[in-house]
Enzyme design. Structure first.
Site, PDB file in Angstrom:
ATOM      1  N   ARG A 250      22.178  -1.545  13.528  1.00 52.96           N
ATOM      2  CA  ARG A 250      21.057  -2.336  13.036  1.00 52.96           C
ATOM      3  C   ARG A 250      20.526  -3.183  14.187  1.00 52.96           C
ATOM      4  NH1 ARG A 250      20.503   0.681   9.530  1.00 52.96           N
ATOM      5  NH2 ARG A 250      20.580   0.381   7.283  1.00 52.96           N
ATOM      6  N   GLU A 279      11.832  -4.398  12.545  1.00 60.89           N
ATOM      7  CA  GLU A 279      11.155  -3.095  12.475  1.00 60.89           C
ATOM      8  C   GLU A 279      10.036  -3.132  11.438  1.00 60.89           C
ATOM      9  OE1 GLU A 279      14.030  -0.037  11.630  1.00 60.89           O
ATOM     10  OE2 GLU A 279      15.339  -0.715  13.228  1.00 60.89           O
ATOM     11  N   HIS A 297      14.118   4.463  15.051  1.00 57.17           N
ATOM     12  CA  HIS A 297      15.075   4.513  13.935  1.00 57.17           C
ATOM     13  C   HIS A 297      15.190   5.921  13.333  1.00 57.17           C
ATOM     14  CE1 HIS A 297      17.184   1.757  10.814  1.00 57.17           C
ATOM     15  NE2 HIS A 297      17.768   2.947  10.862  1.00 57.17           N
TER      16      HIS A 297
END
Ligand code: GLV
Length: 331
Positions: A250, A279, A297
């Protein structure tokens, strides 16, 4: 799909049950949900307000890491809500206490994305170690003047000490993938893993020792307050100036500004990042930093993993709404 003895009763009861997919679910799983329930897809562009009104009356919600599943959203769904099925292995976007308080079961999609994510971590490690993005950029922009023995030198992973932070399924698989490089394998996790140690000749160490000793560090810890900025200025200060740091966990695990500064000042070798704080924004200092490989991601973004994740989400929703135990219950 085998959902146990309750499957027969599911059809008759489920005609009235409503499943809302916040954003989208790939057809591999969506089709099975559609066979059983009244399914509404809010779409990738749905904003928070549309979500809050769109979930009203849902018995099941399909969610993902891009938005907060909190008390407000659960209350907007209503007291009949039974399951929040998160598309992804991480669930730091879900307020678990709020779900427990409302008797809502939360599920995730572990296992099926382990290989994909560990492979991406390895890809980023290798890309960062050799600065493939920088070399490719130079080539594309006409800065390759010919073969040069001193140009674009990077780091080798062979015989490197490789450390994994968070040795769960994905971290464990990463260690397995890199075991072919030889060298030493370190890991840190809440508890030691005798299995991993025996199978991969890996050694448990404290985080600081791992950061100090490793040539390559791959982060696989979950997000959330406990791990927020575990890699901060102090931790970065422990790294070797040649260390390669990879994050597919993360974005919140790493203080982006501290990392960008260390890259700028040559206090760390390179970084490979698939996840970011805030994000889909990518912190500007990281975009401008040297020797960093970036990805949007995509850890689990293989055909196999994403289809399997969709099927897993469906299996979890079907199980809960038919009164069975879901295969991947978080709370
Ligand atoms: C993706 O980040 C996931 O948690 O599956």
């Amino acid at each position: 799909m085998n959902v146990g003895p309750e499957a027969g009763s599911l059809r008759s009861v489920s005609e009235k049950l409503k499943v809302v997919i916040l954003r989208d679910l790939l057809p591999a799983g969506r089709r099975s949900l559609e066979e059983h329930f009244e399914v509404t897809v809010l779409g990738l562009e749905a904003n928070r307000q549309q979500m809050l009104s769109g979930v009203a009356g849902a018995d099941g919600l399909v969610t993902d890491l891009t938005f907060a599943v909190d008390g407000e959203l659960l209350d907007a769904a209503g007291p009949q809500l039974k399951v929040v099925a998160n598309f992804g292995v991480g669930y730091d976007n879900v307020d678990l206490d709020a779900c427990v308080e409302r008797d809502v079961i939360v599920t995730n999609t572990p296992d099926v994305l382990t290989n994909a994510t560990a492979e991406l971590a390895l890809a980023l490690a290798m890309a960062a170690a050799r600065d493939l993005p920088g070399a490719e950029r130079d080539l594309r922009e006409g800065r390759w003047g010919g073969w040069d023995p001193g140009q674009w030198r990077g780091f080798e992973l062979s015989d490197a000490t490789i450390g994994v932070v968070g040795a769960g399924r994905i971290g464990g698989r990463f260690l397995e993938l890199v075991s072919g490089f030889g060298g030493e394998r370190l890991y840190t996790a809440r508890a030691s893993k005798p299995d991993l140690e025996a199978r991969l000749d890996a050694r448990w160490v404290e985080l600081d020792e791992l950061l100090t000793e490793s040539d390559l560090i791959s982060l696989h810890a979950p997000g959330g307050p406990e791990t927020h900025h575990m890699i901060d200025e102090r931790a970065i200060g422990l790294l070797k100036p040649t260390a390669v740091l990879v994050n597919t966990g993360r974005g919140t695990l790493v203080d982006s500004e501290a990392l960008a500064r260390a890259l700028d000042e040559g206090r760390i070798g390179a970084a490979g990042l698939d996840v970011f704080e805030g994000e889909p924004e990518v912190p500007q200092p990281l975009l401008e930093a040297p020797r960093v490989a970036l990805a949007p991601h995509i850890g689990s973004a293989t055909y196999r993993a994403r289809d399997a994740m969709s099927r897993t989400v469906a299996a979890n929703v079907i199980a809960v709404l038919s009164g069975a135990n879901p295969p991947n219950r978080v709370v």
